[in-house]
Structure formats: C-alpha cells, structure tokens
Write an enzyme that holds these catalytic residues in place. Structure first.
Site, PDB file in Angstrom:
ATOM      1  N   ARG A 133      34.168  24.295 -34.101  1.00 52.84           N
ATOM      2  CA  ARG A 133      33.901  23.784 -35.444  1.00 52.84           C
ATOM      3  C   ARG A 133      35.063  24.215 -36.327  1.00 52.84           C
ATOM      4  O   ARG A 133      35.699  25.252 -36.082  1.00 52.84           O
ATOM      5  CB  ARG A 133      32.593  24.351 -35.996  1.00 52.84           C
ATOM      6  CG  ARG A 133      31.352  24.035 -35.148  1.00 52.84           C
ATOM      7  CD  ARG A 133      30.116  24.690 -35.745  1.00 52.84           C
ATOM      8  NE  ARG A 133      28.910  24.370 -34.990  1.00 52.84           N
ATOM      9  CZ  ARG A 133      28.405  25.128 -34.013  1.00 52.84           C
ATOM     10  NH1 ARG A 133      29.032  26.264 -33.668  1.00 52.84           N
ATOM     11  NH2 ARG A 133      27.301  24.769 -33.390  1.00 52.84           N
ATOM     12  N   LYS A 158      27.946  28.941 -36.152  1.00 54.96           N
ATOM     13  CA  LYS A 158      26.763  28.363 -36.775  1.00 54.96           C
ATOM     14  C   LYS A 158      25.516  28.963 -36.138  1.00 54.96           C
ATOM     15  O   LYS A 158      25.415  29.063 -34.916  1.00 54.96           O
ATOM     16  CB  LYS A 158      26.761  26.845 -36.583  1.00 54.96           C
ATOM     17  CG  LYS A 158      25.667  26.128 -37.349  1.00 54.96           C
ATOM     18  CD  LYS A 158      25.814  24.630 -37.207  1.00 54.96           C
ATOM     19  CE  LYS A 158      24.748  23.888 -38.009  1.00 54.96           C
ATOM     20  NZ  LYS A 158      24.876  22.419 -37.855  1.00 54.96           N
ATOM     21  N   HIS A 223      36.267  16.883 -36.929  1.00 51.31           N
ATOM     22  CA  HIS A 223      35.116  17.157 -36.070  1.00 51.31           C
ATOM     23  C   HIS A 223      35.105  16.249 -34.842  1.00 51.31           C
ATOM     24  O   HIS A 223      34.455  16.566 -33.834  1.00 51.31           O
ATOM     25  CB  HIS A 223      33.811  16.985 -36.858  1.00 51.31           C
ATOM     26  CG  HIS A 223      32.646  17.716 -36.264  1.00 51.31           C
ATOM     27  ND1 HIS A 223      32.531  19.097 -36.282  1.00 51.31           N
ATOM     28  CD2 HIS A 223      31.532  17.262 -35.623  1.00 51.31           C
ATOM     29  CE1 HIS A 223      31.410  19.454 -35.688  1.00 51.31           C
ATOM     30  NE2 HIS A 223      30.786  18.359 -35.270  1.00 51.31           N
ATOM     31  N   ARG A 226      35.993  17.993 -31.664  1.00 51.00           N
ATOM     32  CA  ARG A 226      34.874  18.712 -31.034  1.00 51.00           C
ATOM     33  C   ARG A 226      34.019  17.745 -30.220  1.00 51.00           C
ATOM     34  O   ARG A 226      33.615  18.054 -29.096  1.00 51.00           O
ATOM     35  CB  ARG A 226      34.051  19.410 -32.113  1.00 51.00           C
ATOM     36  CG  ARG A 226      32.810  20.146 -31.611  1.00 51.00           C
ATOM     37  CD  ARG A 226      32.234  20.972 -32.756  1.00 51.00           C
ATOM     38  NE  ARG A 226      30.846  21.328 -32.555  1.00 51.00           N
ATOM     39  CZ  ARG A 226      30.425  22.406 -31.875  1.00 51.00           C
ATOM     40  NH1 ARG A 226      31.310  23.218 -31.326  1.00 51.00           N
ATOM     41  NH2 ARG A 226      29.142  22.673 -31.751  1.00 51.00           N
ATOM     42  N   HIS A 249      25.352  25.527 -29.323  1.00 50.99           N
ATOM     43  CA  HIS A 249      24.146  24.847 -29.805  1.00 50.99           C
ATOM     44  C   HIS A 249      22.917  25.708 -29.553  1.00 50.99           C
ATOM     45  O   HIS A 249      22.689  26.156 -28.426  1.00 50.99           O
ATOM     46  CB  HIS A 249      23.958  23.507 -29.079  1.00 50.99           C
ATOM     47  CG  HIS A 249      24.928  22.461 -29.503  1.00 50.99           C
ATOM     48  ND1 HIS A 249      25.302  21.421 -28.678  1.00 50.99           N
ATOM     49  CD2 HIS A 249      25.614  22.273 -30.665  1.00 50.99           C
ATOM     50  CE1 HIS A 249      26.171  20.646 -29.310  1.00 50.99           C
ATOM     51  NE2 HIS A 249      26.380  21.148 -30.508  1.00 50.99           N
ATOM     52  N   TYR A 258      25.171  13.961 -26.434  1.00 53.22           N
ATOM     53  CA  TYR A 258      26.461  13.538 -25.876  1.00 53.22           C
ATOM     54  C   TYR A 258      26.274  12.715 -24.602  1.00 53.22           C
ATOM     55  O   TYR A 258      27.083  11.841 -24.315  1.00 53.22           O
ATOM     56  CB  TYR A 258      27.342  14.760 -25.599  1.00 53.22           C
ATOM     57  CG  TYR A 258      27.837  15.429 -26.856  1.00 53.22           C
ATOM     58  CD1 TYR A 258      28.823  14.826 -27.644  1.00 53.22           C
ATOM     59  CD2 TYR A 258      27.330  16.652 -27.270  1.00 53.22           C
ATOM     60  CE1 TYR A 258      29.273  15.428 -28.806  1.00 53.22           C
ATOM     61  CE2 TYR A 258      27.776  17.272 -28.432  1.00 53.22           C
ATOM     62  CZ  TYR A 258      28.741  16.650 -29.191  1.00 53.22           C
ATOM     63  OH  TYR A 258      29.178  17.247 -30.349  1.00 53.22           O
TER      64      TYR A 258
END
Length: 283
Positions: A133, A158, A223, A226, A249, A258
């Site tokens: 990120r 995150k 982004h 990524r 995640h 994805y």
C-alpha cells in the site's frame, strides 16, 4: 465538541486505530456537527438518519464515503456516548461492483521504465515487487530491510498488523544500489526534510506522470501496482491463503476478489493447491 473530540481520540487510541482512521473518523463527525450546529449528544435518531439522506441524496457521496461516515458516527455513539445500541436503518447508496483495469506485466514494465527519477523508480519498483500500500511504502525505514534473510518488514500496516515479505535477489540488489546512491539513514525514502518520509501525494504524482509518459491508458493510480502484484502472483499459482498473508488482508474475502477479476485464475479455482485453506485465516 472539544471534550467529545478528545474522548473519541482516546477511544480510538486505546483500540489501536491508525492515524489515518483517526483523521477520517474525526472529519466524519465534524461533518455531522457542522450540519446541525449542535453537539452529537443532542441529536435524535431521526436527525442522524436525515443526515445520511443528505450525504447520499444532496451531496451525492459515493457508497464508500457514506459507509466511512456511518462507521465513524456509529463508533462515536457506541464507544464514546455509550449508547447501548445503534440499530437504525441508515440509507446508504449501493456499492457499484466494478473490476479495475488491471495492468499486465508489459504495462507495469513500461510504467517503471518511464520513471526517470531513480528514487521514485525504486519506490514504484518496490511497491509492485512487494504489493505494498502507498502508506506502507512511504513509511519504510532502513531497519525494515533484513538483507541476510531477504525479508522486508512492514510495520503496522492496515489493521495495525506487522508482516514479513520476501525480497527477491534482483529487488534486493536494486535496493542496495539505491542505498549506495542516496545513503538514507532512517527513512528509506525521506522527503525534503530528511527527518520525515516522502509524502504519499509525491509518489502518487510520480506514478501518474510515469504512466502518462509510458502511454498506458488504463484508469487507476498507484494502487494499481498492488492489484497487479496480486493478480500476477495468482497467475503464477500462489495459494490464496499465502497471498492473503503477503497482501496483509485480515479478511480472506478481500483476497478472493482477485480470483474473480482474472478469468484464467477463476477457471483454476477448483484446483486443490490454489484454494487450500480457504476457510482458514492465518493472520
């Protein structure tokens, strides 16, 4: 509002919320206060609901923005004002399910080659090479690189989680070349003021400029590197639970999207090796 603001900051700090969440939540509550010119403690449930109608219908905010405001205001009433429940039927616009314009290997290479600033080139290369990120990229320190074990440490990404990412020999050598050229001593990518990291907006602008020079027309900001990392890893056959860890995640469903974005991967989604451990999160 100052006392209530301080209480909210304290409640977020105790729960380990990131500085960005602090800023977003406080801004969302400020919008509610500005709309009614009253303390949130004095508002009724109907007034709160009416505010969200205003956000969606009059201001035309997107689903993500309305959802962020809802999360912030719910947090305020439950955790700060100590409401026992926040069970209102809040109207928010539906989220539009769109597949981003994914970059292929050739397009990623073209963008990186079009970035002529060595520092920015290293940042974009690392962003793609590790699927970072932009906030993680700009807050890397020299101490986060373990060259002996070929690992990159991402601290407090995150969700306030640390993770270790593999550094391939080529990427590690590029980092060594970069260090020999710039000799950063704390932040890996320092800004104009050496004691502070380069700003996110600076590298975002560098990406946009390089993409324009490369001739790549697909929509998307930094982004998209990524996204490219994730889809290219899946195309190479990485197990989905391993990709979940590499991407940082918390929820496996964030990684599973994805698969649905890449038809060739979705066709293989019944393969045992690819979907092994789907129901188990290892983070």
């Amino acid at each position: 509002m100052t006392s209530l603001r301080n209480q909210m900051i304290e409640a977020m700090t105790v729960r380990g919320f990131s500085p960005r969440t602090h800023q977003s939540y406080l801004q969302a509550v400020k919008g509610l206060v500005k709309y009614y010119h009253r303390s949130p403690a004095q508002l009724t449930k109907e007034q709160i609901k009416r505010y969200f109608v205003y956000l969606a219908a009059e201001r035309g905010l997107a689903w993500s923005s309305c959802r962020l405001a809802l999360n912030a205001i719910r947090f305020l009433y439950l955790q700060v004002l100590q409401w026992s429940r926040f069970d209102m039927d809040i109207p928010t616009p539906k989220s539009k399910q769109r597949i981003p314009e994914l970059l292929n290997h050739t397009e990623v290479a073209a963008i990186l080659n079009a970035c002529t600033n060595p520092k920015h080139h290293m940042m974009l290369t690392l962003c793609y090479g590790c699927g970072l990120r932009v906030s993680e990229l700009t807050h890397l320190r020299i101490s986060h690189i373990d060259s002996e074990r070929r690992l990159l440490r991402v601290e407090q990404g995150k969700g306030a989680k640390d993770r270790l990412l593999p550094l391939g020999p080529t990427l590690l050598e590029q980092l060594r070349t970069y260090w020999r050229r710039y000799r950063p001593y704390d932040w890996l990518f320092p800004g104009t003021l050496l004691e502070k990291p380069l700003t996110e907006s600076s590298i975002q602008k560098a990406f946009t400029s390089a993409k324009r020079r490369s001739g790549v027309k697909k929509i998307g900001g930094i982004h998209s590197l990524r996204h490219a990392y994730a889809t290219h890893q899946l195309e190479a056959g990485i197990p989905i639970n391993r990709l979940q860890h590499l991407m940082g995640h918390r929820d496996l469903h964030s990684t599973l999207r994805y698969i649905h974005w890449v038809p060739s991967v979705e066709e293989r989604s019944n393969d045992h090796d690819l979907v092994a451990g789907l129901e188990v999160s290892h983070d």
